[in-house]
Design an enzyme around this catalytic site. Structure first.
Site, PDB file in Angstrom:
ATOM      1  N   LYS A  54       0.813  -1.201   0.000  1.00 45.27           N
ATOM      2  CA  LYS A  54       0.000   0.000   0.000  1.00 45.27           C
ATOM      3  C   LYS A  54       0.857   1.266   0.000  1.00 45.27           C
ATOM      4  CE  LYS A  54      -3.221  -2.253   3.134  1.00 45.27           C
ATOM      5  NZ  LYS A  54      -3.726  -2.208   4.532  1.00 45.27           N
ATOM      6  N   GLY A  55       2.108   1.116   0.392  1.00 45.52           N
ATOM      7  CA  GLY A  55       2.932   2.286   0.717  1.00 45.52           C
ATOM      8  C   GLY A  55       3.069   3.320  -0.379  1.00 45.52           C
ATOM      9  N   GLU A 110       7.929   2.422  -5.733  1.00 47.03           N
ATOM     10  CA  GLU A 110       8.060   1.926  -4.354  1.00 47.03           C
ATOM     11  C   GLU A 110       8.052   3.106  -3.394  1.00 47.03           C
ATOM     12  OE1 GLU A 110       8.304  -0.482  -2.317  1.00 47.03           O
ATOM     13  OE2 GLU A 110       9.066  -2.295  -3.287  1.00 47.03           O
ATOM     14  N   ASP A 111       7.572   2.872  -2.186  1.00 42.92           N
ATOM     15  CA  ASP A 111       7.613   3.928  -1.183  1.00 42.92           C
ATOM     16  C   ASP A 111       9.040   4.120  -0.650  1.00 42.92           C
ATOM     17  OD1 ASP A 111       7.604   1.435   0.098  1.00 42.92           O
ATOM     18  OD2 ASP A 111       6.104   1.988   1.597  1.00 42.92           O
ATOM     19  N   ASP A 114      14.530  -0.197   2.020  1.00 37.94           N
ATOM     20  CA  ASP A 114      15.221  -0.344   3.304  1.00 37.94           C
ATOM     21  C   ASP A 114      16.379  -1.319   3.067  1.00 37.94           C
ATOM     22  OD1 ASP A 114      15.937  -0.628   5.942  1.00 37.94           O
ATOM     23  OD2 ASP A 114      13.949  -1.040   6.700  1.00 37.94           O
ATOM     24  N   LYS A 142      17.011   4.198   1.888  1.00 32.10           N
ATOM     25  CA  LYS A 142      17.885   4.253   3.082  1.00 32.10           C
ATOM     26  C   LYS A 142      19.332   3.943   2.732  1.00 32.10           C
ATOM     27  CE  LYS A 142      14.316   3.443   6.551  1.00 32.10           C
ATOM     28  NZ  LYS A 142      13.799   2.565   7.607  1.00 32.10           N
ATOM     29  N   PHE A 163      12.783   5.269  11.483  1.00 33.66           N
ATOM     30  CA  PHE A 163      11.520   4.706  11.009  1.00 33.66           C
ATOM     31  C   PHE A 163      10.605   5.844  10.602  1.00 33.66           C
ATOM     32  CE2 PHE A 163       7.564   2.521  10.675  1.00 33.66           C
ATOM     33  CZ  PHE A 163       7.957   1.326  10.079  1.00 33.66           C
ATOM     34  N   ASP A 170       3.519   3.614   6.621  1.00 28.55           N
ATOM     35  CA  ASP A 170       2.760   3.325   7.834  1.00 28.55           C
ATOM     36  C   ASP A 170       3.633   2.786   8.948  1.00 28.55           C
ATOM     37  OD1 ASP A 170       3.201   0.696   6.581  1.00 28.55           O
ATOM     38  OD2 ASP A 170       1.852  -0.047   8.138  1.00 28.55           O
ATOM     39  N   ARG A 176      -0.523   6.701   7.468  1.00 23.18           N
ATOM     40  CA  ARG A 176      -0.343   6.772   6.015  1.00 23.18           C
ATOM     41  C   ARG A 176      -0.865   8.081   5.416  1.00 23.18           C
ATOM     42  NH1 ARG A 176       1.176   1.676   3.978  1.00 23.18           N
ATOM     43  NH2 ARG A 176       0.239  -0.120   4.997  1.00 23.18           N
TER      44      ARG A 176
HETATM   45  P1  IMP Z   1      13.016  -3.891   2.511  1.00 27.73           P
HETATM   46  O1  IMP Z   1      12.593  -5.183   1.869  1.00 27.73           O
HETATM   47  O2  IMP Z   1      13.826  -4.099   3.751  1.00 27.73           O
HETATM   48  O3  IMP Z   1      13.686  -2.939   1.552  1.00 27.73           O
HETATM   49  O4  IMP Z   1      11.677  -3.208   3.059  1.00 27.73           O
HETATM   50  C1  IMP Z   1      10.856  -2.452   2.231  1.00 27.73           C
HETATM   51  C2  IMP Z   1       9.464  -2.288   2.807  1.00 27.73           C
HETATM   52  O5  IMP Z   1       9.479  -2.219   4.244  1.00 27.73           O
HETATM   53  C3  IMP Z   1       8.873  -0.959   2.336  1.00 27.73           C
HETATM   54  O6  IMP Z   1       8.186  -1.093   1.104  1.00 27.73           O
HETATM   55  C4  IMP Z   1       7.995  -0.573   3.487  1.00 27.73           C
HETATM   56  O7  IMP Z   1       6.705  -1.146   3.361  1.00 27.73           O
HETATM   57  C5  IMP Z   1       8.678  -1.148   4.718  1.00 27.73           C
HETATM   58  N1  IMP Z   1       9.567  -0.137   5.370  1.00 27.73           N
HETATM   59  C6  IMP Z   1      10.913  -0.121   5.402  1.00 27.73           C
HETATM   60  N2  IMP Z   1      11.382   0.943   6.075  1.00 27.73           N
HETATM   61  C7  IMP Z   1      10.289   1.623   6.489  1.00 27.73           C
HETATM   62  C8  IMP Z   1      10.101   2.858   7.245  1.00 27.73           C
HETATM   63  O8  IMP Z   1      11.042   3.546   7.656  1.00 27.73           O
HETATM   64  N3  IMP Z   1       8.821   3.224   7.460  1.00 27.73           N
HETATM   65  C9  IMP Z   1       7.741   2.525   7.002  1.00 27.73           C
HETATM   66  N4  IMP Z   1       7.861   1.387   6.291  1.00 27.73           N
HETATM   67  C10 IMP Z   1       9.124   0.941   6.037  1.00 27.73           C
HETATM   68 MG    MG Z   2       4.532  -1.142   5.468  1.00 25.82          MG
END
Ligand code: IMP
Ligand code: MG
Length: 185
Positions: A54-55, A110-111, A114, A142, A163, A170, A176
């Site tokens: 949803k992000g 993508e939002d 991370d 990040k 975070f 969210d 959100r």
């Molecule tokens: P990754 O697979 O570790 O890159 O995580 C990506 C997903 O984790 C994003 O699409 C978000 O939904 C969630 N996420 C990672 N960091 C944050 C944050 O700082 N705030 C909110 N959601 C996050």
């Molecule tokens: Mg999320």
């Protein structure tokens, strides 16, 4: 704790919001720039913009209005396999783009990136479907990936290692709807 958020936005609802990291105006300006970059970047052909729910829903809706060329919009919903605590990084699609990806320029929106595990899995899933090209536009990064894939062509902002919530992001499905991005602490 909420003084900055209250001062800059009038929003009074967040006892846990520490500080505004990107305010509404800064986000708006950057999204318009990204839209212009994307408008210039793609050759002729069908452009399919796919938002990872949803992000990405608020970011995508602003971004597509800043892109000045024909395009189509779809979404996907990814879900991590297995336990939340042990992130294998494997994802499956709970909702798949309804239209065919083959032969189209695909822009995945993508939002936030991370660890980048979700993104890598999504790229693997999408590559095999034969898009004409595959690119990623992430609002926030990040910058934790040791060797980021070349598909990440458009990034809104490098993100602090905090975070973040708001503008689609969210924490436990809250926050959100905020029009700014804040550090939850
Ligand atoms: P990754 O697979 O570790 O890159 O995580 C990506 C997903 O984790 C994003 O699409 C978000 O939904 C969630 N996420 C990672 N960091 C944050 C944050 O700082 N705030 C909110 N959601 C996050
Ligand atoms: Mg999320």
């Amino acid at each position: 704790m909420t003084s900055i958020a209250s001062k800059t936005t009038g929003w009074q609802g967040g006892g846990n919001v520490r500080r505004v990291v990107f305010d509404q105006e800064t986000i708006g300006q950057r999204v318009r720039e990204l839209g212009a970059e994307i408008t210039r970047a793609f050759p002729e052909g069908e452009l399919l913009v796919v938002g990872a729910l949803k992000g990405s829903f608020i970011f995508l809706s602003d971004l597509v209005r800043a892109i000045d060329r024909p395009l189509q919009i779809d979404f996907l919903v990814a879900s991590s396999y297995g336990s939340e605590k042990v992130s294998s990084g494997a994802v499956r699609l709970l909702y798949d783009p309804a239209v065919s990806i083959e032969g189209r320029h695909l822009l995945l929106v993508e939002d936030i990136i991370d660890s980048g595990r979700t993104l890598r899995c999504l790229l693997d899933l999408l590559k095999v479907r034969g898009p004409a090209s595959l690119s990623v536009c992430a609002l926030l990064d990040k910058q934790l990936m040791p060797s980021p894939p070349p598909e990440i062509r458009f990034v809104g902002f490098p993100a602090p290692k905090a975070f973040l919530v708001g503008y689609g992001l969210d924490y436990a499905e809250e926050y959100r709807h905020l029009s700014f991005i804040a550090d939850l602490g």
